[in-house]
Every structure is written in C-alpha cells, then in structure tokens.
Write a protein that holds these residues in place. Structure first.
Motif: not given
Ligand SMILES: [Zn+2]
Ligand SMILES: [Zn+2]
Length: 370
Positions: A237-243, A266-274, A285-298
């Motif tokens: 799947i070729l990811a575009g800008s629309d999650a 390792g971005t919050t956007g891709s973590a939220e997508l998964a 399963v979260l494998v990538g590690i984002p910048a220290f200050t990042e927060r994701a939501s669900l």
C-alpha cells in the motif's frame, strides 16, 4: 600495557550539528574488554535521532551501534570471544546482575554500560587530539576503524558477509525479533508492516519466517514496496497524506484488519495508524522509537471493546548470545536475505550524507565500511 592506537572514527561534537571523521586514540582492552576491528557499521535511524538531538545524549561521542568485525585483542579474564572470532556487537550488553537480566529479559537491562556510553570501569574508550574524553554510543560506538567494548557486547557468530553481520546487531534483531520473540506471531496470522526501512524490512523477513499471511506492507516509497514484494510481501500500500485512506486500504487488504500491525517508522502518526488498523483481538506492535517528547492518541472505546493489545518491542526481545548466531546461520542458509536490505556501502566520510538520506526516507540500509 600496550600504547593506545590511532583510529579514525565518526564523532558527534554537538547534537543538531554534522558528524565528522576525526583521528582518536583508542586505549587497549582492560579486564573484561575486547578490541574489535570493525568491518562494517550500519547507519540506523537511532544514530539520526542522536545526531539531530531528538533524544538527549552526552557528547562528544563516536556514533554507531550496528556493527560487526573481528576480535583483535582481549583483556584479562575474557574467555569468549577469542582473538580471530567474527563478532556482531550488541548495543545492550547486559549487566547480568539486575532484575531484568536475572529474570531472562536482558533486553530490558538498564544496569549495563550502554546507559553510560562508557566501558564497565567508567572510562571513555577514546581520547581526542587535546586529550579530552570521547564516549562510545551505547558503549559500542561502531563507526570507527577499531573499538574496545565490554566482552558481553561482542557475540561470536558464524562467518558471513560483514555488512550483513552488522545489520544483525540492530535492524535484523529488532525487526525479526519483534515478530518471532516479542509478538510470537503464529503461522497463518495476517500481518501489516508500516514503514520499510532496515527494521521494517526485517519485520517483513520475520513474518515470512513465521509463515504469516497475508503480509501487507505500507510505505510512502514505491521502490521500497517493490523490494518488499521481492522479499515475500503479498500486497503493498502506497501511503499518502490521508491516514484514514491508508487505514481503509489496510482493512481492505486484510479482511477487516490484520491480526498484527507492526509500526517500524518511529512517528506518532504511524503508531496511531497501526493501533487503529488491527482487527478485534489483534495486536499493534510498536517497534520504532519517536522523539523523546512525542505523544500518540487512540480511540479508547473500540480499543477496549475489541479486546485489542499494544506491545512495545525493545530490541526485538533479543537475547544476543541466542539470537545473533541464529540469524547469522539463517542468513547463511538463504532463509534471511539480509543482503537485499543493503542499499549502498559507504566510507566513514559518507556517514553525514547517509544520515541526510535517512532523514528524507530514501533507500534501505546504508553500511559504512571503515
Ligand atoms: Zn539501530
Ligand atoms: Zn542487567
């Protein structure tokens, strides 16, 4: 004791500034330490996070944590590895004393030398031209001609291509281990891999080894999707800008959502997508590690109502003494085609440019050959 030797190494003097090759002095191995001639060192996203200052780390430091080489000398009391052994360096040499180590989970060790970027006795392995200390990232600092590391960080493996061996030290163990060790994906489970860098492609190779299927890969780069197809992905799947669109495409390709969705960017956007993509009863399963200050939501309601799970996978739950030789052997047998992940072999002088390519998301793994 022999004199220090001169080595060229890639040094980060200030986070957020370019790295550069310097000539440093490397002291000989003390008790419990080994000297390794580095034959290859992969350029990993963690090095980029350190270079860019996403994660606060002490400087000056020789970067690099994904390396392989040959043991040249051992300090007092070292029974293994031996001089002449091919070794893969582990960036989390376990202390063997803390609760995590004694509980059989050395990948969670926080008492080892990796946390200090120094050798176990507390000294920095390198000194610069003005006799200042230079640390080694995670106590390995693999982007150098030679390194001195704790013996526990140098794991003997069967002879394979040094560049492939280097990748065993981080990308392969992190990705393959996330599938086989952390998530324990059963045969026939559906898998989605978000992000196809060195780690994501290794997650894909792990899913193939686990006989998962279908295996759907997601990336912004069509060339990486094609490479993933050659490695065994069943759909891309070729990811575009629309999650939301990407999430819908994932659900379409996996009969309503995968059993396992691996986040390897390792971005919050891709973590939220998964997290949003997995089916009821499924696991993100979260494998990538984002910048220290990042927060994701669900979205909590469907997450709880659907009995979903989130797993953090640290270093692919790797036990280096068990897993490094296994992955090297699987590579030798043609079952782990690590060589397909190697985009380019570069000199130490090329590391800053390779980090810039990585920042732009270009290509698979670049490997520095000192
Ligand atoms: Zn890494
Ligand atoms: Zn420990």
């Amino acid at each position: 004791m022999p004199d220090p030797i001169r080595v060229r190494a890639v040094v980060l003097r200030a986070q957020g500034a370019p790295v550069a090759v310097e000539e440093l002095l490397l002291a000989p191995p003390g008790p419990g330490e080994v000297q390794v001639r580095i034959r290859a060192s992969g350029v990993c996203r963690s090095d980029l996070h350190v270079r860019d200052g996403d994660w606060p780390r002490p400087v000056p430091v020789v970067i690099g944590h994904e390396g392989a080489g040959v043991v040249e000398a051992v300090g007092a009391g070292v029974a293994s590895p031996r001089v002449g052994d091919m070794v893969v360096l582990s960036w989390n040499a376990p202390c063997l004393r803390c609760g995590a180590c004694r509980g059989g989970r050395p990948w969670l060790c926080s008492g080892g030398s990796a946390a200090t970027h120094r050798l176990p006795g507390g000294r920095a392995p390198f000194r610069d031209a003005s006799d200042g200390e230079v640390l080694a990232y995670l106590a390995v600092g693999t982007m150098a001609e030679r390194v001195v590391v704790p013996a526990e960080a140098a794991i003997g493996v069967p002879e394979i291509d040094p560049a492939a061996a280097a990748l065993v030290g981080c990308a392969v163990s992190t990705g393959v281990g996330a599938v086989l060790r952390t998530a324990e994906v059963p045969a026939g489970a559906s898998v989605v891999v978000v992000g196809l860098g060195g780690v994501g492609l290794s997650v894909l190779m792990g899913a193939v080894l686990a006989c998962a299927g279908p295996i759907v890969v997601v990336d912004r780069d069509a060339a990486k999707l094609a490479l993933a197809g050659a490695l065994g992905a069943t759909a891309g799947i070729l990811a575009g800008s629309d999650a939301a669109e990407t999430a819908a495409a994932i659900r379409d390709a996996t009969d309503g959502g995968p059993d396992f969705a691996f986040e390897a960017v390792g971005t919050t956007g891709s973590a939220e997508l998964a997290i949003s993509a997995v089916r009821a009863g499924g696991t993100a399963v979260l494998v990538g590690i984002p910048a220290f200050t990042e927060r994701a939501s669900l979205a909590v309601y469907p997450f709880v109502d659907g009995g979903r799970r989130i797993l953090g996978s640290a270093y692919g739950s790797t036990v280096a003494t068990r897993d490094f030789p296994l992955y090297a052997r699987l590579h030798r047998e043609g079952r782990l085609p690590i060589e397909r992940l190697i985009e380019e072999r570069i000199p130490l002088d090329g590391v800053e440019a390779a980090l810039a390519s990585l920042r732009r998301g270009e290509g698979a793994r670049r490997v520095a050959i000192p």
